[in-house]
Design an enzyme around this catalytic site. Sequence first.
Site, PDB file in Angstrom:
ATOM      1  N   HIS A   9      34.349 -57.168   7.852  1.00 29.19           N
ATOM      2  CA  HIS A   9      33.772 -58.166   6.951  1.00 29.19           C
ATOM      3  C   HIS A   9      33.347 -57.513   5.628  1.00 29.19           C
ATOM      4  O   HIS A   9      33.673 -58.006   4.548  1.00 29.19           O
ATOM      5  CB  HIS A   9      32.575 -58.820   7.658  1.00 29.19           C
ATOM      6  CG  HIS A   9      31.770 -59.752   6.811  1.00 29.19           C
ATOM      7  ND1 HIS A   9      31.846 -61.123   6.947  1.00 29.19           N
ATOM      8  CD2 HIS A   9      30.855 -59.516   5.828  1.00 29.19           C
ATOM      9  CE1 HIS A   9      31.012 -61.689   6.076  1.00 29.19           C
ATOM     10  NE2 HIS A   9      30.396 -60.738   5.384  1.00 29.19           N
ATOM     11  N   GLU A  10      32.654 -56.383   5.720  1.00 28.75           N
ATOM     12  CA  GLU A  10      32.167 -55.728   4.495  1.00 28.75           C
ATOM     13  C   GLU A  10      33.328 -55.162   3.681  1.00 28.75           C
ATOM     14  O   GLU A  10      33.309 -55.203   2.451  1.00 28.75           O
ATOM     15  CB  GLU A  10      31.161 -54.613   4.839  1.00 28.75           C
ATOM     16  CG  GLU A  10      29.899 -55.096   5.567  1.00 28.75           C
ATOM     17  CD  GLU A  10      29.155 -56.218   4.843  1.00 28.75           C
ATOM     18  OE1 GLU A  10      29.245 -56.302   3.597  1.00 28.75           O
ATOM     19  OE2 GLU A  10      28.487 -57.018   5.526  1.00 28.75           O
ATOM     20  N   HIS A  13      34.673 -57.812   1.608  1.00 32.39           N
ATOM     21  CA  HIS A  13      33.960 -57.949   0.327  1.00 32.39           C
ATOM     22  C   HIS A  13      34.466 -56.924  -0.679  1.00 32.39           C
ATOM     23  O   HIS A  13      34.704 -57.238  -1.842  1.00 32.39           O
ATOM     24  CB  HIS A  13      32.459 -57.730   0.530  1.00 32.39           C
ATOM     25  CG  HIS A  13      31.756 -58.902   1.130  1.00 32.39           C
ATOM     26  ND1 HIS A  13      31.884 -60.179   0.640  1.00 32.39           N
ATOM     27  CD2 HIS A  13      30.901 -58.994   2.189  1.00 32.39           C
ATOM     28  CE1 HIS A  13      31.140 -61.004   1.362  1.00 32.39           C
ATOM     29  NE2 HIS A  13      30.538 -60.316   2.317  1.00 32.39           N
ATOM     30  N   HIS A  19      32.326 -64.916   0.882  1.00 36.16           N
ATOM     31  CA  HIS A  19      31.991 -65.646   2.103  1.00 36.16           C
ATOM     32  C   HIS A  19      32.721 -66.985   2.110  1.00 36.16           C
ATOM     33  O   HIS A  19      32.705 -67.707   1.111  1.00 36.16           O
ATOM     34  CB  HIS A  19      30.478 -65.875   2.194  1.00 36.16           C
ATOM     35  CG  HIS A  19      29.733 -64.605   2.468  1.00 36.16           C
ATOM     36  ND1 HIS A  19      28.507 -64.326   1.926  1.00 36.16           N
ATOM     37  CD2 HIS A  19      30.066 -63.538   3.232  1.00 36.16           C
ATOM     38  CE1 HIS A  19      28.104 -63.133   2.352  1.00 36.16           C
ATOM     39  NE2 HIS A  19      29.039 -62.634   3.145  1.00 36.16           N
TER      40      HIS A  19
END
Length: 355
Positions: A9-10, A13, A19
């Site tokens: 997930h990071e 980014h 998101h």
Amino acid sequence: MSAVGSMVHEIGHAIGMNHEQKRADAQQVYNGHGPHLIMHWDNIDANWKSQYLPDTKSYIGSTNQGADDPFSGYAPYDYSSIMHYPSGDAYDTDPPANENLMGNRKHLTSGDIEQILDVYQCVELPTWTAPASCDFEDFCYWTNQGEIAWTAQSGPTPSSNTGPNAAASGVWYTYVEASGSNNPAKTAIYESPALDASASYTLTFAYHMLGSRMGSLSVEVGDTHGNFLPMWQKTGDQGNAWHTASVSIHAAVAIRFVGVTGSGWSSDIAIDDIQMVSRKLCNDFVCQDLRMRMSWEKHSNETPSTGTGPSYAHDGNQWVEIWHVNGDLGDVWLEADIPIAAGFSFLRFDAAGLK
Ligand SMILES: [Ca+2]
Ligand SMILES: [Ca+2]
Ligand SMILES: [Zn+2]
């Protein structure tokens, strides 16, 4: 939530993914899509509100960037995206049944992968053939390296009953003349220009090996250590005809045709129509890996019809049953030997009714 999923997930980014719940169509109608969430703003801490507000820079699809564009048009809202917040009291989903899809921290979804491929335009580069291709009608970038030379020729070779009568295509071809001191067992090496070792190629060529004393013809691949290893070889008389051959080339800095004359003058060896076709992915292994994962994500939820213990291989489009056992086989370990054809990317075992 898993630690690995949170890291993915990071990293999402870091490469520009936002998101999912910040998409412009998440909580309002946007260009005819949405809303997909029904917000409960009173339940959201003031410091966290920004994580739920729409961001028009969030990816919701894209225009068409050309024939190889990985994705164009509206990208469906992805409740399962690794970039979506989990369910909670901040919102409900519309439709409500999608509530339990949120909070995936296990793997990229096909939507996530498509987004990455699209924004980075991970497209296959167009096929190129020059300068390693050579039909001998124009200048060739290949060079002679052996003790005797490959020589350009049109029409028949000087000796009868060996060598072709004409080129495989066009007017010109190249050949090894076996007469005089060029036999026995003299080596003629024809070496390609430098290749991109990170690319894969398909080499196709025509060869002609007529003669009662015919020697051998090999294709050798040069690796990054400078060693040449044979990948293809023909030995002995192949009749009065042009044949075609195809060889897959990987991690090669150069390739060579190695002709070795036979035990007498009747061993002229000819080649023509050397075609080198490359298909290189833009980001090499990253793109390739993402494409494989997307194919897996798209098909991993399919449930094929099951009998007792069928096994399947995946060819990129569908699961194909490759092995099947039925009935009570007794209380013993049995060994299975299943040949897997080339072109399958995944394998799985399903079991139904096993006892
Ligand atoms: Ca696009
Ligand atoms: Ca030719
Ligand atoms: Zn985040």
